[in-house]
Design a protein around this motif. Structure first.
Motif, mmCIF file in Angstrom:
data_model
loop_
_atom_site.group_PDB
_atom_site.id
_atom_site.type_symbol
_atom_site.label_atom_id
_atom_site.label_comp_id
_atom_site.label_asym_id
_atom_site.label_seq_id
_atom_site.Cartn_x
_atom_site.Cartn_y
_atom_site.Cartn_z
ATOM 1 N N ILE A 308 0.943 -1.167 0.197
ATOM 2 C CA ILE A 308 -0.019 -0.047 -0.086
ATOM 3 C C ILE A 308 0.920 1.336 -0.094
ATOM 4 O O ILE A 308 0.761 2.169 -0.725
ATOM 5 C CB ILE A 308 -1.040 -0.044 1.191
ATOM 6 C CG1 ILE A 308 -1.845 -1.151 1.185
ATOM 7 C CG2 ILE A 308 -1.664 1.120 1.309
ATOM 8 C CD1 ILE A 308 -2.980 -1.435 2.302
ATOM 9 N N ALA A 309 1.892 1.169 0.765
ATOM 10 C CA ALA A 309 2.754 2.380 0.906
ATOM 11 C C ALA A 309 3.578 2.666 -0.419
ATOM 12 O O ALA A 309 3.617 3.746 -1.161
ATOM 13 C CB ALA A 309 3.929 1.833 1.870
ATOM 14 N N ALA A 310 3.871 1.674 -1.149
ATOM 15 C CA ALA A 310 4.595 1.779 -2.404
ATOM 16 C C ALA A 310 3.306 2.366 -3.574
ATOM 17 O O ALA A 310 4.163 3.262 -4.189
ATOM 18 C CB ALA A 310 4.931 0.425 -2.999
ATOM 19 N N LEU A 311 2.317 1.997 -3.660
ATOM 20 C CA LEU A 311 1.338 2.288 -4.484
ATOM 21 C C LEU A 311 0.890 3.685 -4.220
ATOM 22 O O LEU A 311 1.027 4.466 -4.875
ATOM 23 C CB LEU A 311 -0.123 1.691 -4.289
ATOM 24 C CG LEU A 311 -1.114 1.750 -5.353
ATOM 25 C CD1 LEU A 311 -0.807 1.044 -6.167
ATOM 26 C CD2 LEU A 311 -2.431 1.080 -4.629
ATOM 27 N N VAL A 312 0.855 4.112 -2.973
ATOM 28 C CA VAL A 312 0.239 5.389 -2.629
ATOM 29 C C VAL A 312 1.375 6.421 -2.870
ATOM 30 O O VAL A 312 1.328 7.556 -3.287
ATOM 31 C CB VAL A 312 -0.333 5.471 -1.200
ATOM 32 C CG1 VAL A 312 -0.488 6.912 -0.681
ATOM 33 C CG2 VAL A 312 -1.629 4.574 -1.049
ATOM 34 N N ALA A 313 2.567 6.188 -2.190
ATOM 35 C CA ALA A 313 3.859 7.077 -2.188
ATOM 36 C C ALA A 313 4.193 7.473 -3.795
ATOM 37 O O ALA A 313 4.197 8.607 -4.152
ATOM 38 C CB ALA A 313 4.794 6.370 -1.776
ATOM 39 N N ALA A 314 4.046 6.392 -4.666
ATOM 40 C CA ALA A 314 4.524 6.756 -6.119
ATOM 41 C C ALA A 314 3.573 7.610 -6.652
ATOM 42 O O ALA A 314 3.637 8.518 -7.456
ATOM 43 C CB ALA A 314 4.557 5.244 -6.759
ATOM 44 N N PHE A 315 2.302 7.457 -6.271
ATOM 45 C CA PHE A 315 0.932 8.095 -7.058
ATOM 46 C C PHE A 315 1.059 9.587 -6.334
ATOM 47 O O PHE A 315 1.041 10.709 -7.384
ATOM 48 C CB PHE A 315 -0.158 7.509 -6.476
ATOM 49 C CG PHE A 315 -1.327 8.349 -6.847
ATOM 50 C CD1 PHE A 315 -1.626 8.420 -8.255
ATOM 51 C CD2 PHE A 315 -2.214 8.836 -6.083
ATOM 52 C CE1 PHE A 315 -2.649 8.918 -9.079
ATOM 53 C CE2 PHE A 315 -3.678 9.532 -6.471
ATOM 54 C CZ PHE A 315 -3.722 9.437 -8.153
ATOM 55 N N VAL A 422 -4.767 8.910 12.325
ATOM 56 C CA VAL A 422 -4.321 7.635 12.617
ATOM 57 C C VAL A 422 -4.552 6.734 11.169
ATOM 58 O O VAL A 422 -5.181 7.094 10.388
ATOM 59 C CB VAL A 422 -5.263 7.349 13.663
ATOM 60 C CG1 VAL A 422 -6.553 6.575 13.440
ATOM 61 C CG2 VAL A 422 -4.262 6.168 14.490
ATOM 62 N N GLY A 423 -3.973 5.462 11.556
ATOM 63 C CA GLY A 423 -4.301 4.493 10.181
ATOM 64 C C GLY A 423 -5.710 4.247 10.236
ATOM 65 O O GLY A 423 -6.187 4.041 11.429
ATOM 66 N N ASP A 424 -6.236 4.098 9.174
ATOM 67 C CA ASP A 424 -7.620 4.065 9.162
ATOM 68 C C ASP A 424 -8.201 2.958 7.844
ATOM 69 O O ASP A 424 -7.965 3.457 6.694
ATOM 70 C CB ASP A 424 -8.505 5.415 8.799
ATOM 71 C CG ASP A 424 -10.067 5.317 8.968
ATOM 72 O OD1 ASP A 424 -10.474 4.308 8.459
ATOM 73 O OD2 ASP A 424 -10.710 6.166 8.874
ATOM 74 N N ALA A 425 -8.636 1.834 8.115
ATOM 75 C CA ALA A 425 -8.824 0.962 7.259
ATOM 76 C C ALA A 425 -9.467 1.424 5.980
ATOM 77 O O ALA A 425 -9.697 1.164 4.656
ATOM 78 C CB ALA A 425 -9.323 -0.529 7.729
ATOM 79 N N LEU A 426 -10.840 2.028 6.500
ATOM 80 C CA LEU A 426 -11.847 2.567 5.393
ATOM 81 C C LEU A 426 -11.408 3.632 4.703
ATOM 82 O O LEU A 426 -11.409 3.706 3.324
ATOM 83 C CB LEU A 426 -13.218 2.910 6.030
ATOM 84 C CG LEU A 426 -13.893 1.684 6.914
ATOM 85 C CD1 LEU A 426 -14.969 1.893 7.424
ATOM 86 C CD2 LEU A 426 -13.980 0.565 5.683
ATOM 87 N N SER A 427 -10.654 4.719 5.375
ATOM 88 C CA SER A 427 -10.124 5.706 4.442
ATOM 89 C C SER A 427 -8.765 5.150 3.660
ATOM 90 O O SER A 427 -8.651 5.608 2.337
ATOM 91 C CB SER A 427 -9.411 6.846 5.700
ATOM 92 O OG SER A 427 -8.436 7.496 4.994
ATOM 93 N N ASP A 428 -8.070 4.176 4.109
ATOM 94 C CA ASP A 428 -7.061 3.704 3.217
ATOM 95 C C ASP A 428 -7.515 2.887 2.069
ATOM 96 O O ASP A 428 -6.931 3.060 1.139
ATOM 97 C CB ASP A 428 -6.187 2.977 4.208
ATOM 98 C CG ASP A 428 -5.380 3.645 5.050
ATOM 99 O OD1 ASP A 428 -5.103 4.826 5.112
ATOM 100 O OD2 ASP A 428 -4.914 3.037 6.202
ATOM 101 N N MET A 429 -8.700 2.078 2.395
ATOM 102 C CA MET A 429 -9.340 1.469 1.299
ATOM 103 C C MET A 429 -9.700 2.398 0.281
ATOM 104 O O MET A 429 -9.461 2.273 -1.225
ATOM 105 C CB MET A 429 -10.281 0.797 1.937
ATOM 106 C CG MET A 429 -11.306 0.054 1.009
ATOM 107 S SD MET A 429 -12.906 -0.485 1.494
ATOM 108 C CE MET A 429 -13.951 0.950 1.323
ATOM 109 N N LEU A 430 -10.287 3.457 0.552
ATOM 110 C CA LEU A 430 -10.573 4.669 -0.730
ATOM 111 C C LEU A 430 -9.389 4.972 -1.228
ATOM 112 O O LEU A 430 -9.441 5.284 -2.454
ATOM 113 C CB LEU A 430 -11.540 5.570 0.010
ATOM 114 C CG LEU A 430 -12.733 5.233 0.813
ATOM 115 C CD1 LEU A 430 -13.484 6.622 1.246
ATOM 116 C CD2 LEU A 430 -13.523 4.512 -0.336
ATOM 117 N N LEU A 431 -8.469 5.196 -0.605
ATOM 118 C CA LEU A 431 -7.222 5.764 -1.068
ATOM 119 C C LEU A 431 -6.721 4.907 -2.200
ATOM 120 O O LEU A 431 -6.174 5.304 -3.529
ATOM 121 C CB LEU A 431 -6.067 5.998 0.076
ATOM 122 C CG LEU A 431 -4.788 6.515 -0.309
ATOM 123 C CD1 LEU A 431 -4.715 7.833 -1.167
ATOM 124 C CD2 LEU A 431 -3.802 6.730 1.021
#
Ligand code: G16
Length: 546
Positions: A308-315, A422-431
């Motif tokens: 997830i970090a790799a996907l999001v950071a590159a974006f 804070v880490g949030d599964a639902l928000s991270d899922m949308l991201l």
């Protein structure tokens, strides 16, 4: 003004500490078997009130949860006014209060605290609190409420909700009617904020196929059902493992921790997932997220916090460049020792990467040092922080082309879809879904960003985990003496071998992590290191690993 000693004494007598137990405010607050926590809850009620008084009446959060742990466990943690974890120096005050043997000792510790921390008792005290769906929750909340009553705290009950929503509420309440307003201080406000930003970010993109969510039979099921209504057709969700009232179901053979540690699909999902289908798992309080998919040979692939970090950071890096802000906005990554060697190599070739000890508070603070700090634990716990200066830059920047303007708007909407408290599964899922939609990625393309080294995480039950002390962001042991050298000798024998040992902050175990070039080697290394730990400490033969 002095402490209301009579009220405190009367109520404290109802919540006596079990004699034989020692409590520790650890990685995620106090956590142990739920039925042992009543006295701790009462004391935390008072401590939260004192913390609020110390911070001039700002609202403090209290979350009653044991997250990914088994259903009989429970726990409690405090949330500071901006929605972040309790300031570290107060953890020892919490531990001292929790271990006061009887009412007299407790009152003595309280008085000392008020004196040494110079707490002005005439200030107001305000707290917002919530719990997850564990059966022990209602009784523990009742004890917590007695703590509020004893100190005269203005307490707002947020009911049964996820940990990240409680963190959101804390920040929303404290920033209400200020220039930093974070959103309406209600669950509706949270849902509205996230879903509105999500819809703007995916506008014009082809509709996503439905996403399966394994809700771990926890409180995330309720929040995901509400979020689904707000999202409508912008993201069709299929919710599974939503049995929040079935005894024993919480986190049992499902959820983010199961997927991460077992590296397989929860059996309850197997019949729902076909080749190519992407799915994700939440944990028991919806602050961790784990994605996975089956390839066309029905082979399981895990997309964990590192992916997830790799996907999001590159974006984000690409958007920053497209917005013409690459000289102003520096993106950085924070990981822990659990980060897969493959991810650390991939990320550090592109961005600054820091390694810190396990625990959101460590990652969060390190991420605050970047303009945009992306932090994820491999277990799926993480978020992205945009510094106040960066948010101001985004608000003020004048784009010079339509492409810059589009990228800038995307960045601004990302600051809204991401729960930055804070880490949030639902928000991270949308991201994640935003990035997949923008990149036109399925799980296959996402997974191919880099190749994970095979790894294995095992637990060792030891008589006393406190003898395990670490250094170098938990990558090396300093105690018991000599053990690290034996681990090093062993690890050298494995190609791309890496292993470390650390005491858990949430369970009474020592964790062993190992990775190596080949799956069989990673497994063997993990079990051999676990064997070294076991032999060092002695223990129940039934628990000897391997
Ligand atoms: C908590 C912490 C995480 C940590 C996890 C395991 O997660 O918030 O930062 O990674 O415990 O910690 P340990 O290995 O020390 O037991 P959660 O999801 O349980 O709140």
């Amino acid at each position: 003004m002095s402490l209301p000693i009579d009220d405190i004494r009367r109520l404290a007598d109802l919540h006596q500490k079990p004699r034989h137990l020692h409590f520790q405010y650890g990685t995620a607050g106090f956590r142990t078997i739920g039925e042992n926590l009543e006295s701790v809850m009462f004391k935390v009620g008072i401590l939260a009130g004192l913390r609020s008084k110390r911070l001039d009446g700002h609202t403090i959060g209290v979350m009653v949860t044991a997250s990914h742990n088994p259903e009989p466990d429970n726990g409690v943690k405090l949330v500071d006014p901006r929605g972040e974890m309790l300031e570290a120096s107060w953890e020892s005050h919490a531990t001292a209060l929790a271990n006061a043997a009887d009412t007299d000792a407790f009152i003595e510790v309280l008085k000392n605290l008020v004196k040494t921390l110079k707490i002005d008792l005439s200030k107001p005290s305000r707290v917002v609190y919530a719990r997850d769906t564990r059966p022990s929750g209602p009784a523990l909340v009742a004890a917590l409420e007695d703590g509020f009553t004893a100190l005269g705290v203005e307490a707002r009950n947020a009911g049964v909700t996820t940990t990240p929503i409680l963190h959101y509420l804390v920040r929303a309440i404290n920033t209400k009617s200020t220039k930093d307003t974070y959103g309406d201080d209600s669950v509706e406000g949270y849902m509205q904020k996230l879903s509105t930003a999500f819809k703007k970010l995916v506008a014009g993109k082809p509709a996503s196929p439905p996403l399966i969510i394994d809700c771990a039979n926890g409180v995330g099921a309720e929040a995901a059902a509400t979020l689904s209504k707000y999202l409508g057709e912008s993201l069709p969700l299929i919710l599974l493992n939503t049995e929040t009232t079935t005894p024993g179901a919480l986190n049992h053979a499902c959820g983010a921790d199961f997927v991460k540690t077992q590296q397989k699909i929860p059996p309850s999902l197997s019949s729902h997932i076909k080749a190519g289908q992407r799915a994700c798992s939440l944990d028991g309080d919806a602050d961790r997220l784990m994605y996975f998919y089956l390839d066309d040979r029905s082979q399981f692939h895990m997309l964990d916090g590192d992916k997830i970090a790799a996907l999001v950071a590159a974006f984000i890096v690409d958007l920053v460049k497209s917005a013409g802000l690459e000289n102003e906005v520096r993106v950085g990554i924070v990981q822990t020792a659990y980060a897969n060697g493959g991810s650390t190599k991939y990320l550090s070739e592109r961005l600054p990467v820091r390694c810190v000890p396990t625990g959101v508070k460590h990652l969060h603070h390190a991420a605050e040092r970047y303009d945009v700090g992306v932090y994820f634990e491999a277990n799926g716990h993480g978020t992205v922080l945009f510094s106040p200066e960066t948010q101001a830059t985004l608000a003020e920047h004048q784009p010079s082309t339509p492409a810059q303007s589009t990228a800038l708007n995307h960045l601004i909407n990302l600051t809204q879809v991401i729960n930055q408290t804070v880490g949030d599964a639902l928000s991270d899922m949308l991201l994640v879904e935003v990035v997949l939609a923008h990149r036109s990625y399925s799980g296959v393309e996402w997974d191919s960003l880099y190749v994970d080294l095979p790894n294995r995480l095992v637990k060792v039950v030891v008589p006393d985990r406190s003898i395990f002390k670490t250094e170098d962001a938990e990558r090396r042991l300093v105690s018991p003496s000599g053990l690290q050298a034996r681990i090093d000798d062993l690890t050298r024998k494995y190609e791309a071998g890496r292993a470390f040992v650390r005491p858990s902050g949430t369970e009474d175990v020592v964790r062993v992590y190992a990775e190596a070039r080949l799956r069989a080697q990673a497994d063997e290394l993990a079990y051999r290191v676990a064997g070294l730990v076991y032999d060092e400490t002695g223990g129940d033969p039934a628990t000897r690993p391997g």
